[in-house]
Design a protein around this motif. Structure first.
Motif, PDB file in Angstrom:
ATOM      1  N   PRO A   1      46.743 -60.182 -38.471  1.00 51.04           N
ATOM      2  CA  PRO A   1      46.743 -61.073 -37.293  1.00 51.04           C
ATOM      3  C   PRO A   1      48.136 -61.420 -36.785  1.00 51.04           C
ATOM      4  O   PRO A   1      48.257 -61.900 -35.651  1.00 51.04           O
ATOM      5  CB  PRO A   1      46.005 -62.321 -37.793  1.00 51.04           C
ATOM      6  CG  PRO A   1      46.105 -62.267 -39.286  1.00 51.04           C
ATOM      7  CD  PRO A   1      46.131 -60.816 -39.652  1.00 51.04           C
ATOM      8  N   ASP A   2      49.185 -61.216 -37.586  1.00 49.20           N
ATOM      9  CA  ASP A   2      50.544 -61.500 -37.145  1.00 49.20           C
ATOM     10  C   ASP A   2      51.245 -60.274 -36.577  1.00 49.20           C
ATOM     11  O   ASP A   2      52.432 -60.343 -36.247  1.00 49.20           O
ATOM     12  CB  ASP A   2      51.378 -62.061 -38.309  1.00 49.20           C
ATOM     13  CG  ASP A   2      50.891 -63.426 -38.755  1.00 49.20           C
ATOM     14  OD1 ASP A   2      50.496 -64.211 -37.878  1.00 49.20           O
ATOM     15  OD2 ASP A   2      50.885 -63.696 -39.975  1.00 49.20           O
ATOM     16  N   ILE A   3      50.550 -59.161 -36.479  1.00 43.87           N
ATOM     17  CA  ILE A   3      51.131 -57.929 -35.936  1.00 43.87           C
ATOM     18  C   ILE A   3      50.286 -57.501 -34.739  1.00 43.87           C
ATOM     19  O   ILE A   3      49.073 -57.292 -34.864  1.00 43.87           O
ATOM     20  CB  ILE A   3      51.192 -56.811 -36.987  1.00 43.87           C
ATOM     21  CG1 ILE A   3      52.057 -57.248 -38.181  1.00 43.87           C
ATOM     22  CG2 ILE A   3      51.738 -55.525 -36.384  1.00 43.87           C
ATOM     23  CD1 ILE A   3      52.160 -56.209 -39.274  1.00 43.87           C
ATOM     24  N   TYR A   4      50.946 -57.363 -33.595  1.00 46.99           N
ATOM     25  CA  TYR A   4      50.291 -56.927 -32.364  1.00 46.99           C
ATOM     26  C   TYR A   4      50.803 -55.537 -32.006  1.00 46.99           C
ATOM     27  O   TYR A   4      51.946 -55.176 -32.315  1.00 46.99           O
ATOM     28  CB  TYR A   4      50.598 -57.886 -31.214  1.00 46.99           C
ATOM     29  CG  TYR A   4      49.986 -59.265 -31.366  1.00 46.99           C
ATOM     30  CD1 TYR A   4      48.876 -59.637 -30.613  1.00 46.99           C
ATOM     31  CD2 TYR A   4      50.524 -60.199 -32.243  1.00 46.99           C
ATOM     32  CE1 TYR A   4      48.319 -60.908 -30.732  1.00 46.99           C
ATOM     33  CE2 TYR A   4      49.965 -61.465 -32.376  1.00 46.99           C
ATOM     34  CZ  TYR A   4      48.871 -61.803 -31.615  1.00 46.99           C
ATOM     35  OH  TYR A   4      48.311 -63.059 -31.741  1.00 46.99           O
ATOM     36  N   ALA A   5      49.978 -54.769 -31.332  1.00 51.11           N
ATOM     37  CA  ALA A   5      50.367 -53.448 -30.829  1.00 51.11           C
ATOM     38  C   ALA A   5      50.002 -53.383 -29.352  1.00 51.11           C
ATOM     39  O   ALA A   5      48.860 -53.678 -28.968  1.00 51.11           O
ATOM     40  CB  ALA A   5      49.677 -52.330 -31.602  1.00 51.11           C
TER      41      ALA A   5
END
Length: 1304
Positions: free
Chosen positions: A1044-1048
């Motif tokens: 949830p703390d990594i977006y793409a």
């Protein structure tokens, strides 16, 4: 108990303030003008502060006040009030230019007289250097009751001072002063050393802001620290600050932990503190100790030494002379060992295979390719690492040389901890800073450390504005803390401005030179030739600025009516002469006359006409970095001395640049997100001519790329993101996202920019490969083949102006920290991104490293580098590499080279046009196109702006006629490298559907295969357990990965649950705005996941044609037919082809323009997505053959209405009112034979309503349009004028007739 909320007044409060002024039962004093002028002029005059107070219970407005740094006396010049006070009044107070503000106007409800004290307190909290607030009471004059002033409540908190001519008997009705003193009104703060019994109170204070200290050091560490008895105990000082409440009880308000336990040598070796005297006291002709230290430093390469022709010629020379000897045969010395001499005729005979012989003949070309590729991709090319020798000198004192002597000579103390009570006003922390320096009167510097892993407390962040950051050196020490430092003069000194004098010329020269060393490395220096080039380039820029400054200073000193004004900035006592103050900077400015020209490209309010004649352009401004915190004071004093109240600074993207050390404290004006007219290109005049006379070149505001800074003397408001954000990649979406983040304060109504000086302080780090950012912002490269930058492939950008302006009309490097390097690993547990040389901590990680083109070869190892003669154009840096590789190819093999181009999109044709226009022979070029699958339903329904089947068929015929060999339906299979090098010898393709293979030899292979995800990125993504689906990253509808703390974000994402809307090929601006919403930084109203804004693509085609293609993303994929099933309307006139695509609902889904004109057509974005009826019945007019050119049609006057910023609001209002009526009318159960009549009545009534709404919209925004719209009252005026003319004519005829009869 405080019953009022006091804040800064805003333009939106005008109605409330005007109502307060007109309401009965109010008291007022000060300037009478707000009492009888209208509300429209209330905010026109400059005020340092406009304060507003509301009742906390009822939220009603109860008071309004104005404060300024000079009195509201019309006859008194703004820079003479101190002399006026000193001459007319017997003052015993030490009033100066900077420690006093004037209470010019105040109005408040009579029953809320206590609000006066709260307003004064709030102003004193905001202005820490102000000791006195002065209200000037005029002599009593009989007035109507509405204009009678009341000073009774002010007199309770102020001291009344009368002029010298005052007499109680003879002259009692005189002017007087009401002076409010800071220290009489604010609660007194007392400081003392902390005691062991304070432990519990201090721990309770720290538990709110710094709970980690309690966990780390225990429950009683304060008492333990106070009771220490070891040798280092004296180095620590714990201080508490106490205030007295209303019950006369003392309460702990602050806790300070100070220390002198500082390793001076550590900071000298790891931080650049030379400008700070190496943190030791000056020697002052005393005995001293001397040590020689070798330290590391990093020098950024000058722009002139990066991508210019001279810089790359140097690289080319190093390639030849640095190890590869050029011989007449074209083969290197290294190749001779692989050949043998034949006994027949003494000729050379190659014994190896013919394919390898081809490589030997190309070895020199390979070495150039390899060297240029490695250099331009290496961080060392852009950041030069140097070892310097520092002569560390410090006073000897009584101690022998060593650590003890350094501690005795130390000139710095450190602030280890600062916490404040929750209800303590944070602006008063300036008082704590004063107390710190008073605790160490013999030390001049205060240092503060902030660790990279822990967040700074709220109190430290407030105090940070008075500190400047210290640059760290390259070091082997991991996780160096961020160091901030401030000087005693920054806290205690008064900043003042003085007009330029003759003796100031040498001082200006010294400050303009700055830290540039007079000595320069010679070209034979051991460092490199580039260090010499960078110094020469920097010196040339500085020489030009010095030449301009000399001419301006001569004009200012000799010409009484010079258009320029020049001041020196000094620190000391503002009441004394310039000689008694220390010079810390200078400023040069003149009146700014070109404000109206900014509206074409920049988002500015149009109702600032009251500032005409009061705007100034800053030419040059230099200031010592320790005094940047005094920016507001400098601009305020500058306004008082010059009567300019709106300051601009213009930095050109090309040409000479001038210095402005305060530009980071000025508000950057955001360019318009969408233009309203075509932007044409023409060869700009050379602005780099030497100045023969004092006329600075004026930029072309419509065509030049300019960064505009502005300071409107409004209070500063900071905007930031609370979490540390790390972004991997610098794609178009990254630029759009960073722009939205930087300008999060900007809006269509200018709500923030009208009331504040909006500044951004971001916690953002962008990781990308070395050279990418430098190439994007390079402005010195000049293509020898092209006459204009717009028509040059190397400078041309394919995105919309919203993305283009991120590198042309703003510089993201001012707010964002860019780190060059390659990602090695992502540690999700520690939240760390690991590079080759460092680790970067993140709270939120965003993957934006997608690539448009990535060649996928099954035989390529995971961590293999690209072959030296393979080119993929994903960034501008790749274009530079292609340019120099093509140049090397044409020089080394002018007749035998082969260029292979692979791709099937418009990017491919743009590259081929570049090759043809830059010397590549069409007969030496092979163009291979892959088979494009058209059977996929999803691909058919998605609108793709990068591919156009019909146009590409025409382009294929053009290229075939020029002699380019074209092969259709051949997919890339693999390539063969030379066995001892990474040089592609041949490329193998496979035909579809026959699966027949074809082999092509090449010297340069340019690939435009759409891949999106680099193979190296897949390696560390898999290692971090980020879920992938082939070459796509799996995300949810909020673009979150399985972490949830990594977006793409980008073209390489795939939403797990396939949505019923298009999310690829969408607007970068809209996608960035949605990401800010998902991150919780800028929350949008009426948010939806679907995309509704068009995407623009532009490119240069063969034969110097320019294509602009705009597409709308499909909002509902399942309800749409295939893309080819829409209705296309086309026009062709004057070498301009236009195509407008209409959907089944008659919405404009696509606009394509192919023209010979060199221009940007971003304004067409306004029309894509609109219904054809809204576009003036476009389809009907087209069928009636009244539209001959869509490009001209979209520039007609009526289009100005649709392109207005508020037109969407008008549409929203109409929809909000008509939708319920239409829904209820259509859902009636009794709709029968009379339904048509009812519908007709509904249509007629609402048509009239819409017409009235449109007329009122035109009246409100009429001045914003270039073409004046005719309104009904205009025709009425014409009729009245015609009637008057007719009556006058009749009267003249009658008069003539009467005169004739009289004569008869």
């Amino acid at each position: 108990m405080n019953d009022f909320d006091v804040r800064l007044a805003e333009v939106a409060d005008l109605d409330g303030i005007n109502k307060l002024i007109r309401s009965p039962g109010v008291k007022w004093f000060g300037n009478i003008r707000p009492k009888f002028r209208g509300k429209d002029t209330l905010f026109h005059s400059y005020q340092t502060y406009r304060m507003l107070a509301t009742c906390r219970q009822s939220s009603k407005l109860v008071a309004y006040a104005e404060f300024r740094n000079y009195p509201s006396i019309t006859a008194l010049p703004t820079d003479c009030w101190l002399e006026w006070l000193c001459v007319r009044y017997c003052l015993t107070l030490s009033i100066s230019w900077l420690n006093a503000l004037f209470f010019n106007f105040c109005i408040y409800k009579s029953e809320a007289s206590a609000v006066l004290v709260e307003i004064v307190k709030e102003v004193l909290y905001r202005e820490n250097r102000v000791w006195y607030l002065i209200a000037v009471r005029p002599p009593y004059v009989r007035q109507p009751s509405h204009f009678v002033e009341s000073y009774d409540d002010l007199e309770k908190i102020a001291q009344v001072i009368y002029p010298q001519e005052f007499s109680t008997d003879k002259n009692s009705n005189t002017q007087s002063l009401y002076i409010v003193q800071r220290f009489d009104l604010l609660p007194r703060i007392s400081y003392r050393k902390a005691l062991p019994e304070d432990n519990d109170d201090i721990i309770e204070l720290q538990s709110v802001e710094m709970p980690e200290l309690r966990e780390e050091l225990g429950e009683f560490y304060i008492a333990e620290e106070v009771m220490r008895q070891d040798a280092d105990a004296k180095k620590s000082l714990l201080v508490v600050a106490e205030t007295t409440n209303q019950c006369q009880e003392t309460e702990m308000a602050l806790f300070l932990w100070l220390s002198t336990d500082i390793d001076i040598m550590f900071y000298v070796c790891n931080y650049e503190v030379e400008q700070l005297g190496n943190l030791v006291k000056p020697v002052d002709r005393q005995s001293f100790h001397y040590e020689t230290i070798t330290v590391s430093s990093v020098q950024r390469r000058a722009e002139a030494s990066m991508f210019t022709t001279d810089a790359l010629d140097d690289l080319d020379a190093v390639t030849i002379l640095g190890g590869l000897q050029k011989v007449d045969s074209g083969m290197s010395v290294a190749s001779v060992g692989k050949l043998k001499v034949s006994s027949i005729g003494g000729t050379i005979d190659d014994t190896v295979a013919a394919s390898e012989n081809k490589f030997y003949m190309r070895e020199c070309l390979y070495s150039k390719f390899k060297y240029i590729l490695e250099k331009l991709h290496s961080p060392e090319y852009y950041l030069r690492h140097e070892h310097n020798v520092i002569n560390f000198i410090y006073p000897a004192g009584l101690e022998p040389a060593g650590q003890a002597a350094m501690e005795a000579a130390s000139n710095v103390f450190i602030l280890k901890c600062l916490v404040a009570r929750q209800d303590f006003p944070l602006p008063r922390l300036f008082n704590a800073l004063v107390a710190m320096f008073c605790a160490y009167p013999e030390r001049d510097y205060c240092m503060m450390l902030i660790t990279s892993k822990n967040k700074a407390s709220k109190s430290l962040m407030e105090l940070l504005q008075y500190f400047m950051p210290v640059v760290s050196r390259p070091s082997n020490v991991c996780d160096l803390d961020d160091v901030y430092i401030t000087h005693r003069s920054t806290i205690f000194g008064e900043i003042s401005l003085y007009k330029l004098a003759k003796e100031d010329v040498s001082v200006v020269h010294k400050m303009a030179l700055g830290n540039l060393k007079s000595e320069e490395n010679s070209p034979e220096s051991s460092t490199s030739s580039f260090s010499y080039c960078s110094k020469v380039n920097e010196r040339a820029e500085l020489d030009h600025e010095l030449h301009v400054l000399d001419a301006i200073m001569k004009d200012v000193l000799e010409n009484e009516f010079s258009e320029y004004a020049m001041f020196t900035i000094r620190c000391g006592n503002s009441t004394r002469s310039a000689k008694e103050n220390t010079s810390i900077g200078f400023v040069v400015l003149r009146q700014f006359h070109s404000h109206d020209k900014l509206f074409d490209h920049y988002h500015l309010p149009r109702h600032d006409n009251h500032l005409n004649g009061r705007r100034a352009e800053i030419i040059s401004l230099r200031l010592h970095p320790l005094f940047l915190v005094s920016a507001d004071l400098i601009f305020r004093d500058l306004a008082r001395k010059t009567n300019f109240y709106d300051f601009y600074f213009i930095s050109a993207f090309e040409g000479y640049k001038y210095s402005n050390d305060l530009k980071k404290m000025m508000m950057v004006i955001e360019p318009k997100p969408v233009k309203k007219a075509p932007v044409y290109s023409e060869a700009s005049a050379d602005l780099k001519k030497p100045m023969s006379q004092l006329h600075l070149p004026v930029p072309n505001f419509s065509k030049d790329y300019l960064i505009i800074y502005r300071h409107k003397l409004n209070p500063v408001k900071w905007f930031t993101n609370s979490r540390k954000l790390v972004i991997i990649g610098f794609s178009a979406v990254t630029k759009a996202f960073l722009r939205q983040l930087v300008f999060q304060w900007n809006s269509r109504d200018h709500k923030n920019s009208e009331n504040f000086t909006c500044l951004s302080r971001l916690q953002v780090t962008v990781i990308c490969r070395a050279g990418i950012v430098e190439a994007e912002y390079d402005n010195l490269f000049k293509c020898p083949y092209c006459t204009s930058s717009l028509g040059c492939y190397l400078s041309y950008q394919n995105q919309s102006c919203f993305v283009r302006d991120c590198c042309l009309r703003m510089d993201l490097r001012h707010w964002v920290h860019f780190v060059p390097g390659l990602v090695q690993q992502i540690n999700r547990e520690k939240k760390v991104v690991k590079l080759e040389s460092c680790e970067i901590h993140y709270d939120t990680l965003m993957l934006m490293c997608d690539r448009m083109f990535e060649l996928r070869s099954p035989e390529m190892p995971m961590n293999a580098h690209l072959p030296s003669n393979l080119v993929e154009i994903n960034y501008r840096l790749n274009k530079f590499l292609l340019f120099y590789k093509v140049r090397a190819l044409l020089e080394e093999m002018p007749r035998t080279y082969l260029v292979l181009v692979y791709g099937a999109n418009l990017y491919t044709y743009e590259c081929i046009a570049f090759l043809i226009g830059h010397g590549v022979d069409c007969s030496r070029m092979i163009f291979v196109q892959p088979h494009r699958f058209t059977g996929k339903a999803a691909d058919e329904k998605e609108k793709n702006p990068y591919w156009d089947k019909n146009l590409q068929l025409i382009l294929d015929d053009i290229l075939a006629d020029k002699g380019v060999s074209i092969f259709m339906d051949y997919d890339f299979h693999h390539y063969n490298l030379h066995k001892s090098s990474d040089f592609i010898m041949e490329v193998i393709f496979q035909h579809f559907p026959s699966r027949r293979q074809a082999t092509f030899e090449c010297d340069l292979f340019i690939s435009f295969e759409e891949g999106h995800l680099h193979h190296r990125h897949k390696h560390w993504l898999r290692a971090a357990n980020i879920e992938l689906d082939g070459n796509d990253i799996l995300v949810n509808e909020q673009y979150q990965t399985n972490d949830p703390d990594i977006y793409a974000v980008g073209t390489f994402v795939k939403i797990r649950r396939t949505p019923n809307y298009q999310y690829r090929f969408v607007s970068e601006r809209e996608l960035a705005r949605k990401m800010l919403h998902y991150l919780g930084i800028v929350i949008q109203k009426d948010f939806e996941d679907r995309f509704s804004e068009p995407l623009l693509f532009q490119a240069i085609l063969p034969m110097r044609y320019f294509i602009t293609k705009i597409t709308m993303p499909r909002r509902y994929l399942q309800s749409h037919l295939n893309v080819m099933a829409n209705c296309n309307l086309t026009t062709y006139k004057n070498k301009t082809f236009c195509r407008v695509g209409l959907s089944t609902h008659m919405l404009v889904e696509e606009i394509v323009v192919v023209t010979k004109m060199e221009c940007h057509l971003d304004f067409l974005l306004h029309f894509c997505g609109k219904h054809e009826l809204l576009l003036n019945k476009l389809k009907s007019r087209y069928k009636a053959h009244t539209i001959h050119n869509f490009l001209k049609y979209f520039q007609e006057p009526w289009t100005q209405l649709i392109m207005h910023e508020s037109f969407q609001d008008l549409q929203a209002e109409n929809k909000e009112m008509l939708s319920p009526m239409a829904t209820s009318a259509l859902s009636r159960a009794d709709r029968g034979a009379l339904g048509d009549v009812t519908d007709m009545d509904f249509y007629t009534l609402n048509k009239r309503y819409l017409e009235l709404k449109l007329l009122s919209f035109l009246r409100e925004h009429r001045r914003d349009f270039r073409h004046p719209f005719a309104l009904p009252e205009d025709f009425l005026k014409l009729d009245v004028l015609d009637l008057e003319r007719f009556v006058e004519t009749e009267e003249d005829e009658e008069n003539d007739a009467s005169s004739d009869s009289t004569d008869t």
